[in-house]
Design a protein around this motif. Structure first.
Motif, mmCIF file in Angstrom:
data_model
loop_
_atom_site.group_PDB
_atom_site.id
_atom_site.type_symbol
_atom_site.label_atom_id
_atom_site.label_comp_id
_atom_site.label_asym_id
_atom_site.label_seq_id
_atom_site.Cartn_x
_atom_site.Cartn_y
_atom_site.Cartn_z
ATOM 1 N N LEU A 78 -5.644 5.410 -9.034
ATOM 2 C CA LEU A 78 -5.684 4.324 -8.057
ATOM 3 C C LEU A 78 -4.432 3.462 -8.160
ATOM 4 C CD1 LEU A 78 -9.433 3.283 -8.438
ATOM 5 C CD2 LEU A 78 -8.406 4.412 -6.460
ATOM 6 N N ASP A 79 -3.952 3.221 -9.387
ATOM 7 C CA ASP A 79 -2.721 2.449 -9.568
ATOM 8 C C ASP A 79 -1.534 3.166 -8.932
ATOM 9 O OD1 ASP A 79 -3.658 0.175 -10.869
ATOM 10 O OD2 ASP A 79 -3.474 1.047 -12.863
ATOM 11 N N TYR A 80 -1.475 4.480 -9.046
ATOM 12 C CA TYR A 80 -0.386 5.248 -8.432
ATOM 13 C C TYR A 80 -0.390 5.074 -6.910
ATOM 14 C CZ TYR A 80 0.790 7.987 -12.658
ATOM 15 O OH TYR A 80 1.212 8.392 -13.893
ATOM 16 N N VAL A 81 -1.573 5.240 -6.326
ATOM 17 C CA VAL A 81 -1.672 5.161 -4.864
ATOM 18 C C VAL A 81 -1.332 3.754 -4.368
ATOM 19 C CG1 VAL A 81 -3.227 5.364 -2.891
ATOM 20 C CG2 VAL A 81 -3.362 7.022 -4.761
ATOM 21 N N LEU A 89 0.494 -1.551 6.093
ATOM 22 C CA LEU A 89 0.625 -0.933 4.774
ATOM 23 C C LEU A 89 -0.085 -1.774 3.725
ATOM 24 C CD1 LEU A 89 4.353 0.281 4.722
ATOM 25 C CD2 LEU A 89 2.310 1.720 4.568
ATOM 26 N N ASP A 90 0.087 -3.081 3.815
ATOM 27 C CA ASP A 90 -0.590 -3.987 2.896
ATOM 28 C C ASP A 90 -2.106 -3.841 3.022
ATOM 29 O OD1 ASP A 90 -0.014 -6.725 1.209
ATOM 30 O OD2 ASP A 90 -1.849 -6.906 2.400
ATOM 31 N N ALA A 91 -2.573 -3.678 4.261
ATOM 32 C CA ALA A 91 -4.016 -3.520 4.485
ATOM 33 C C ALA A 91 -4.538 -2.222 3.884
ATOM 34 C CB ALA A 91 -4.321 -3.563 5.986
ATOM 35 N N LEU A 92 -3.686 -1.204 3.803
ATOM 36 C CA LEU A 92 -4.082 0.052 3.168
ATOM 37 C C LEU A 92 -4.050 -0.059 1.645
ATOM 38 C CD1 LEU A 92 -2.144 2.645 5.372
ATOM 39 C CD2 LEU A 92 -4.625 2.393 5.234
ATOM 40 N N ALA A 93 -3.063 -0.776 1.121
ATOM 41 C CA ALA A 93 -2.915 -0.895 -0.332
ATOM 42 C C ALA A 93 -3.971 -1.807 -0.939
ATOM 43 C CB ALA A 93 -1.521 -1.424 -0.668
ATOM 44 N N LEU A 94 -4.325 -2.863 -0.232
ATOM 45 C CA LEU A 94 -5.258 -3.856 -0.763
ATOM 46 C C LEU A 94 -6.554 -3.242 -1.281
ATOM 47 C CD1 LEU A 94 -6.130 -6.884 -1.151
ATOM 48 C CD2 LEU A 94 -6.998 -6.775 1.208
ATOM 49 N N PRO A 95 -7.290 -2.451 -0.496
ATOM 50 C CA PRO A 95 -8.568 -1.927 -0.989
ATOM 51 C C PRO A 95 -8.416 -0.977 -2.173
ATOM 52 C CG PRO A 95 -8.092 -1.082 1.216
ATOM 53 C CD PRO A 95 -7.054 -2.074 0.907
ATOM 54 N N VAL A 96 -7.325 -0.208 -2.208
ATOM 55 C CA VAL A 96 -7.118 0.703 -3.335
ATOM 56 C C VAL A 96 -6.875 -0.087 -4.614
ATOM 57 C CG1 VAL A 96 -5.711 2.595 -4.228
ATOM 58 C CG2 VAL A 96 -6.169 2.449 -1.779
ATOM 59 N N ALA A 97 -6.078 -1.153 -4.510
ATOM 60 C CA ALA A 97 -5.808 -1.985 -5.676
ATOM 61 C C ALA A 97 -7.064 -2.718 -6.136
ATOM 62 C CB ALA A 97 -4.699 -2.988 -5.347
ATOM 63 N N VAL A 98 -7.870 -3.176 -5.196
ATOM 64 C CA VAL A 98 -9.141 -3.825 -5.561
ATOM 65 C C VAL A 98 -10.011 -2.853 -6.346
ATOM 66 C CG1 VAL A 98 -11.283 -4.836 -4.684
ATOM 67 C CG2 VAL A 98 -9.103 -5.443 -3.622
ATOM 68 N N ALA A 99 -10.093 -1.626 -5.867
ATOM 69 C CA ALA A 99 -10.898 -0.611 -6.559
ATOM 70 C C ALA A 99 -10.356 -0.341 -7.963
ATOM 71 C CB ALA A 99 -10.910 0.685 -5.746
ATOM 72 N N ALA A 100 -9.022 -0.341 -8.112
ATOM 73 C CA ALA A 100 -8.430 -0.129 -9.438
ATOM 74 C C ALA A 100 -8.809 -1.263 -10.382
ATOM 75 C CB ALA A 100 -6.914 -0.027 -9.315
ATOM 76 N N ILE A 102 -15.586 -8.492 -10.597
ATOM 77 C CA ILE A 102 -15.249 -8.916 -9.234
ATOM 78 C C ILE A 102 -13.907 -9.642 -9.209
ATOM 79 C CG2 ILE A 102 -15.921 -10.483 -7.359
ATOM 80 C CD1 ILE A 102 -18.862 -9.807 -8.107
ATOM 81 N N LEU A 103 -13.706 -10.558 -10.147
ATOM 82 C CA LEU A 103 -12.459 -11.317 -10.187
ATOM 83 C C LEU A 103 -11.256 -10.415 -10.445
ATOM 84 C CD1 LEU A 103 -13.492 -14.563 -12.108
ATOM 85 C CD2 LEU A 103 -12.965 -14.317 -9.676
ATOM 86 N N MET A 104 -11.410 -9.412 -11.293
ATOM 87 C CA MET A 104 -10.302 -8.497 -11.559
ATOM 88 C C MET A 104 -9.986 -7.637 -10.341
ATOM 89 S SD MET A 104 -9.002 -9.200 -14.439
ATOM 90 C CE MET A 104 -9.440 -10.903 -14.014
ATOM 91 N N GLY A 105 -11.009 -7.299 -9.562
ATOM 92 C CA GLY A 105 -10.758 -6.591 -8.322
ATOM 93 C C GLY A 105 -9.934 -7.431 -7.358
ATOM 94 N N VAL A 106 -10.327 -8.682 -7.195
ATOM 95 C CA VAL A 106 -9.606 -9.585 -6.296
ATOM 96 C C VAL A 106 -8.183 -9.828 -6.800
ATOM 97 C CG1 VAL A 106 -9.545 -11.929 -5.354
ATOM 98 C CG2 VAL A 106 -11.720 -10.697 -5.496
ATOM 99 N N THR A 107 -8.042 -10.044 -8.089
ATOM 100 C CA THR A 107 -6.727 -10.296 -8.684
ATOM 101 C C THR A 107 -5.782 -9.118 -8.484
ATOM 102 O OG1 THR A 107 -7.641 -11.773 -10.370
ATOM 103 C CG2 THR A 107 -5.513 -10.763 -10.854
ATOM 104 N N THR A 108 -6.259 -7.923 -8.788
ATOM 105 C CA THR A 108 -5.420 -6.735 -8.654
ATOM 106 C C THR A 108 -5.021 -6.507 -7.203
ATOM 107 O OG1 THR A 108 -6.679 -5.775 -10.491
ATOM 108 C CG2 THR A 108 -5.209 -4.301 -9.290
ATOM 109 N N GLY A 109 -5.937 -6.773 -6.289
ATOM 110 C CA GLY A 109 -5.643 -6.553 -4.883
ATOM 111 C C GLY A 109 -4.684 -7.554 -4.285
#
Length: 207
Positions: free
Chosen positions: A7-10, A93-104, A120-127
């Motif tokens: 997920l971090d790669y994507v 592009l940001d809209a595509l990256a955001l959910p993947v980063a949240v999942a990571a 939950i907070l780490m999902g929001v932070t990463t995204g």
């Protein structure tokens, strides 16, 4: 390859492309492209790893995300002029990256047996932090605080959906897929259809 790393790669690739587009809008040189792409690619994951005390930080343990960011910067440097609207492409592009980063972020915190609140907070932070750093450095109004758009809400919704799915199934792929779907649906709906939450409106003071 573990799930968080994949997920971090994507997310690194997609965020790096958006960072390089921001660099093109700011008319930076190739080094500026690489810096902004790299910052955007690893910013959210870095903050996540520091807060969770994951040692070493993911891109130090595995520098591939930095190489991905460098390649993305190089590609955009030579092709950005072909795009009709770099701002529109950047936002999507940001809209595509955001959910993947949240999942990571959700997955990383879950693997460390953190509480649901921290997950939950780490999902929001990463995204959110990669794009926030990109916009601040590029001297743009951060997408995160633009009026009448769902951004943090989209990240929060995806993270909460992942936690909820995790409570009802033992299949690890289901929470990740749910997170990505909900987060992207909220963000895309905001961009395409104007979905938003009510905003605060000041009222005149009482006499």
């Amino acid at each position: 390859m573990n799930v968080v790393l994949a997920l971090d790669y994507v997310s690194a690739l997609i965020f790096a492309l958006s960072g390089a587009l921001a660099a093109s809008r700011a008319q930076l040189d190739i080094v500026g492209f690489a810096f902004l792409a790299g910052l955007t690619a690893v910013g959210g994951g870095t903050v996540r790893d520091l807060l969770l005390d994951r040692n070493p930080v993911f891109w130090i343990a595995d520098p591939v995300p930095l190489l991905i960011a460098g390649a993305a910067a190089l590609i955009v440097f030579f092709t950005a002029h072909l795009l009709e609207s770099r701002k529109t492409v950047l936002v999507w592009l940001d809209a595509l990256a955001l959910p993947v980063a949240v999942a990571a972020g959700v997955r990383a915190a879950t693997e460390m047996d953190q509480s649901l609140t921290i997950v939950i907070l780490m999902g929001v932070t990463t995204g959110c932090f990669g794009g926030l750093l990109r916009d601040i450095v590029a001297n743009e109004v951060p997408l995160l605080i633009r009026q009448n758009e769902l951004y943090v809400t989209a990240a929060l919704g995806g993270a909460c959906a992942a936690v909820g799915a995790g409570l009802i199934t033992s299949q690890p792929a289901v929470p990740m897929a749910t997170c990505i779907a909900v987060s992207f649906a909220l963000r895309a709906g905001s961009l395409a259809f104007g979905w938003s939450l009510p905003v605060y409106k000041p009222r005149p003071p009482r006499s």
